[in-house]
Design a protein around this motif. Structure first.
Motif, mmCIF file in Angstrom:
data_model
loop_
_atom_site.group_PDB
_atom_site.id
_atom_site.type_symbol
_atom_site.label_atom_id
_atom_site.label_comp_id
_atom_site.label_asym_id
_atom_site.label_seq_id
_atom_site.Cartn_x
_atom_site.Cartn_y
_atom_site.Cartn_z
ATOM 1 N N MET A 8 -8.693 -9.152 46.976
ATOM 2 C CA MET A 8 -9.583 -8.222 47.886
ATOM 3 C C MET A 8 -9.486 -6.836 47.245
ATOM 4 N N ASP A 9 -9.895 -6.086 46.889
ATOM 5 C CA ASP A 9 -10.245 -4.865 46.823
ATOM 6 C C ASP A 9 -10.150 -3.834 47.984
ATOM 7 N N ILE A 10 -8.741 -3.636 47.613
ATOM 8 C CA ILE A 10 -8.267 -2.645 49.173
ATOM 9 C C ILE A 10 -7.620 -0.792 48.353
ATOM 10 N N LEU A 11 -8.299 0.025 49.646
ATOM 11 C CA LEU A 11 -8.611 1.250 49.788
ATOM 12 C C LEU A 11 -7.057 1.375 50.314
ATOM 13 N N LEU A 12 -5.915 2.149 49.625
ATOM 14 C CA LEU A 12 -4.418 2.645 50.317
ATOM 15 C C LEU A 12 -5.074 4.155 50.364
ATOM 16 N N ILE A 13 -4.395 4.887 51.538
ATOM 17 C CA ILE A 13 -4.964 6.794 51.743
ATOM 18 C C ILE A 13 -3.548 6.768 52.314
ATOM 19 N N GLU A 14 -2.349 7.456 51.495
ATOM 20 C CA GLU A 14 -1.192 7.441 52.016
ATOM 21 C C GLU A 14 -0.418 8.220 50.846
ATOM 22 N N ASP A 15 -0.135 9.190 51.935
ATOM 23 C CA ASP A 15 0.691 10.120 50.966
ATOM 24 C C ASP A 15 2.479 10.572 50.443
ATOM 25 N N ASP A 16 2.949 9.431 51.477
ATOM 26 C CA ASP A 16 4.401 8.795 51.467
ATOM 27 C C ASP A 16 4.214 8.679 49.838
ATOM 28 N N ASP A 17 5.116 8.942 48.593
ATOM 29 C CA ASP A 17 5.200 8.572 48.020
ATOM 30 C C ASP A 17 6.116 6.833 48.018
ATOM 31 N N LEU A 18 7.093 6.835 48.229
ATOM 32 C CA LEU A 18 7.725 5.660 48.520
ATOM 33 C C LEU A 18 7.426 4.847 49.079
ATOM 34 N N VAL A 19 6.853 5.093 50.302
ATOM 35 C CA VAL A 19 5.710 4.059 51.551
ATOM 36 C C VAL A 19 4.796 3.031 50.422
ATOM 37 N N ALA A 20 3.397 4.482 49.825
ATOM 38 C CA ALA A 20 2.450 3.582 48.926
ATOM 39 C C ALA A 20 3.890 2.819 47.791
ATOM 40 N N LYS A 21 4.566 3.019 47.141
ATOM 41 C CA LYS A 21 4.534 2.524 45.669
ATOM 42 C C LYS A 21 6.149 0.910 47.228
ATOM 43 N N THR A 22 6.107 0.986 47.898
ATOM 44 C CA THR A 22 7.111 -0.398 48.988
ATOM 45 C C THR A 22 5.784 -1.215 49.092
ATOM 46 N N ILE A 23 4.188 0.127 49.267
ATOM 47 C CA ILE A 23 3.317 -0.971 50.167
ATOM 48 C C ILE A 23 3.032 -2.345 48.431
ATOM 49 N N ILE A 24 2.152 -1.429 47.683
ATOM 50 C CA ILE A 24 2.086 -1.704 46.462
ATOM 51 C C ILE A 24 3.429 -2.681 45.875
ATOM 52 N N HIS A 25 4.284 -2.525 45.626
ATOM 53 C CA HIS A 25 5.017 -3.723 44.989
ATOM 54 C C HIS A 25 5.466 -5.053 44.909
#
Length: 244
Positions: free
Chosen positions: A1-18
Motif C-alpha cells: 500500500m501507499d500510505i500517507l502519515l501526518i504526524e509531528d512527533d518525530d519519535l512516533v513517526a520513526k517508530t511507525i515507519i521503522h
C-alpha cells in the motif's frame, strides 16, 4: 500500500515507519498541517491507499484535515491521538474517520486496523460508467477505447484510456503525476520518466484532431500534474493553481 502519515512527533513517526510490519508498503511522512495543505486540497490525496493522521498537530488539527479530505475523497483514514474522550472519538467517527486509535499503540495493531478499513473501502468502490466521459465536444467510450466527434472516430491505447478514466474520476480537480503514474501506469512516479507527459500530449493531439476547442478541457496544472475540466469556465475559478 501507499500510505500517507501526518504526524509531528518525530519519535512516533520513526517508530511507525521503522516498525511497520509490511516491508512492501510505502509510507510518506508529512509533519505539519501546512505541509499537507496541497495534498489534502487536491486529487493527490487519492494517490494513497490509506492515511494515518495525528489529531494534535502544532499548527492545525487532524479533525480539520479529516473534514477537508471528506469533502472530495473517500480515502480510508485512521486518526491517532494521545488524548481524547469517548465523546471526541465519536465526533471524529461521525465526521468520517474510519477508525480512531489511542496512543500508545502497537504498530502491528495500527497496521491491521488500517489494512482492514482499506480492504473494506476497496470492496465498496465502483467505476464511473465509461459512457459518461466527455472532453468538451468529444465523446469517449472507454470500453471500446475510442474518441468520437462529428462522425469521426480515433482509437485510444489502453494507457490513454486509463489516464482519461483517472482524470474523469477526479474531474475538476488536479491529478498529480504521482497519482496518474500509480493508477494508469501501475508504477511509482519517477520525475525522469516522461510517460505520463508523453501520453497526455498524445491525448491532446487526438482530441485536437476531432475538435480543436475541446483541447482546452485537458489542462496542465503547473507543478502538480493535469486536470480534466467540466467546463472551460472552471479555469477562471478563484484560488486555483496557475494553468497553461
Amino acid at each position: 500500500m501507499d500510505i500517507l502519515l501526518i504526524e509531528d512527533d518525530d519519535l512516533v513517526a520513526k517508530t511507525i515507519i521503522h516498525c511497520w510490519p509490511v516491508p512492501g508498503d510505502n509510507i510518506r511522512l508529512l509533519s505539519s498541517y501546512k505541509q499537507c495543505l496541497r495534498t489534502i486540497h487536491s486529487a493527490e490525496i487519492d494517490f494513497f491507499d490509506g492515511a494515518i493522521v495525528d489529531v494534535n498537530l502544532p499548527d492545525g488539527n487532524g479533525l480539520e484535515i479529516l473534514r477537508t479530505v471528506r469533502r472530495h475523497s473517500a480515502i480510508p483514514l485512521v486518526l491517532i491521538s494521545g488524548t481524547g474522550s469517548p465523546e471526541s472519538r465519536a465526533t471524529a467517527l461521525d465526521a468520517g474517520a474510519d477508525d480512531y486509535v489511542m496512543k500508545p499503540f502497537s504498530v502491528r495493531e495500527l497496521q491491521a486496523r488500517l489494512t482492514r478499513v482499506v480492504a473494506k473501502s476497496g470492496s465498496m468502490r465502483f467505476d464511473i460508467p465509461p459512457g459518461e466521459l466527455t472532453i468538451g465536444s468529444v465523446n469517449c467510450d472507454l470500453a471500446r477505447r475510442v474518441l468520437m466527434c462529428g462522425g469521426k472516430t480515433l482509437p485510444l491505447t489502453d494507457l490513454e484510456a486509463r489516464l482519461l478514466s483517472e482524470l474523469n474520476r477526479n474531474r475538476g480537480r488536479a491529478c498529480s503525476k504521482s497519482q496518474l503514474s500509480k493508477h494508469a501506469c501501475f508504477r511509482e512516479y519517477n520525475p525522469g520518466d516522461k510517460t505520463v507527459d508523453v501520453y497526455i500530449s498524445r491525448l491532446r493531439r487526438k482530441v485536437g484532431e476531432l475538435d480543436s476547442k475541446s483541447v482546452e478541457y485537458l489542462q496542465t496544472v503547473r507543478g502538480v500534474g493535469y486536470r480534466l475540466l467540466t467546463s472551460v469556465e472552471s479555469n477562471r475559478a478563484p484560488h486555483t493553481p496557475t494553468l497553461k
